[in-house]
Each structure stands twice: as structure tokens, then as C-alpha cells.
Design an enzyme around this catalytic site. Structure first.
Site: not given
Ligand code: 5GP
Ligand code: ZN
Length: 120
Positions: A106, A108
Site C-alpha cells: 500500500h 500512504h
Molecule cells: P503500514 O504501517 O503497514 O505502512 O500502514 C498500515 C496502515 O493501515 C496504518 O496507517 C493503519 O492505521 C492502517 N490500518 C490498519 N488497520 C486498518 C483497518 O482496518 N482499516 C483501515 N482503513 N486502515 C487500517
């Protein structure tokens, strides 16, 4: 086919709800549940790819389209770079060393007044 027990595959399939900003055949974009900035959207491919490190040469067109989509969504959300102090940030966290929490690729998309809570 969605990858078993992958949170973002479940969001992509609709099994887990999300607040969508965009969806098409290849991608989904939705608001981050724990926003770090005023605008915080996640752009994901529907296809399960765990991390950027898992990407290979044949994924280059998908990655390119994902970044162009992020730029179009920034326009749609009113945070595109249009001169002056405007603009946004795109971030892909990869692995524990990169702060990745969800193992489905993903990007951001972050924007809004500083300070941000994370990824600032
Ligand atoms: P990462 O740290 O893997 O780059 O980002 C994962 C993101 O997913 C985090 O910013 C977290 O807040 C978001 N996230 C985690 N669980 C969920 C969810 O169930 N729904 C949504 N919309 N975002 C989520
Ligand atoms: Zn997945």
C-alpha cells in the site's frame, strides 16, 4: 482470489468495511483508520502483493499506475501540488525495518497542516 487472513484483501473484497475514496478493477483507495495527517489515504492493488520487496520487473506497470492514481487522488482530495506551499507525501513502508504493519502492498497519501502524528 483474496489472500487468506490478509486485512487489506478483506477490505478489497468488501468483507471488512472501509471508507472508500476510489475503486476500480485494479486498485482501491480508502481512508486510514488511524490518520496521521488531515488527509491520510491508503492506495492498494486488489492483487495481494505482501511488500515492495516482493515486486518484480513485471509489476512495474502496476506500481506506476498506483503512483499516478495517488497523484490523481491528491487532486480529487484537494491536496495536489499546484504551486506555493501546496503538495502531499506518498510513503511505502517495507518490512519491520521500514515500519510496515500490514503485509499487503500500500502507498500512504498524506497531506495537511504540520505537525503530523506519524510519517511527518
Ligand atoms: P503500514 O504501517 O503497514 O505502512 O500502514 C498500515 C496502515 O493501515 C496504518 O496507517 C493503519 O492505521 C492502517 N490500518 C490498519 N488497520 C486498518 C483497518 O482496518 N482499516 C483501515 N482503513 N486502515 C487500517
Ligand atoms: Zn492481501
Amino acid at each position: 482470489m483474496s489472500h487468506e487472513n490478509c486485512l487489506f484483501c478483506k477490505i478489497a473484497s468488501g468483507e471488512i468495511p472501509s471508507t472508500k475514496v476510489h475503486e476500480d478493477e485494479e486498485f482501491l483507495a480508502f481512508y486510514d483508520i488511524r490518520p496521521a495527517a488531515q488527509t491520510h489515504v491508503l492506495v492498494i492493488p486488489r492483487r495481494h502483493i505482501a511488500t515492495l520487496s516482493d515486486c518484480v520487473e513485471s509489476d512495474a506497470p502496476l506500481l506506476g499506475r498506483m503512483m499516478v492514481l495517488a497523484a490523481r487522488l491528491a487532486e480529487k482530495l484537494g491536496c495536489s501540488y499546484t504551486g506555493g506551499e501546496t503538495g502531499f507525501r506518498t510513503v511505502i513502508n517495507t518490512g519491520p525495518g521500514g515500519g510496515q504493519e500490514v503485509y499487503h502492498l500500500h502507498a500512504h497519501l498524506l497531506a495537511g497542516p504540520r505537525p503530523w502524528l506519524r510519517m511527518g
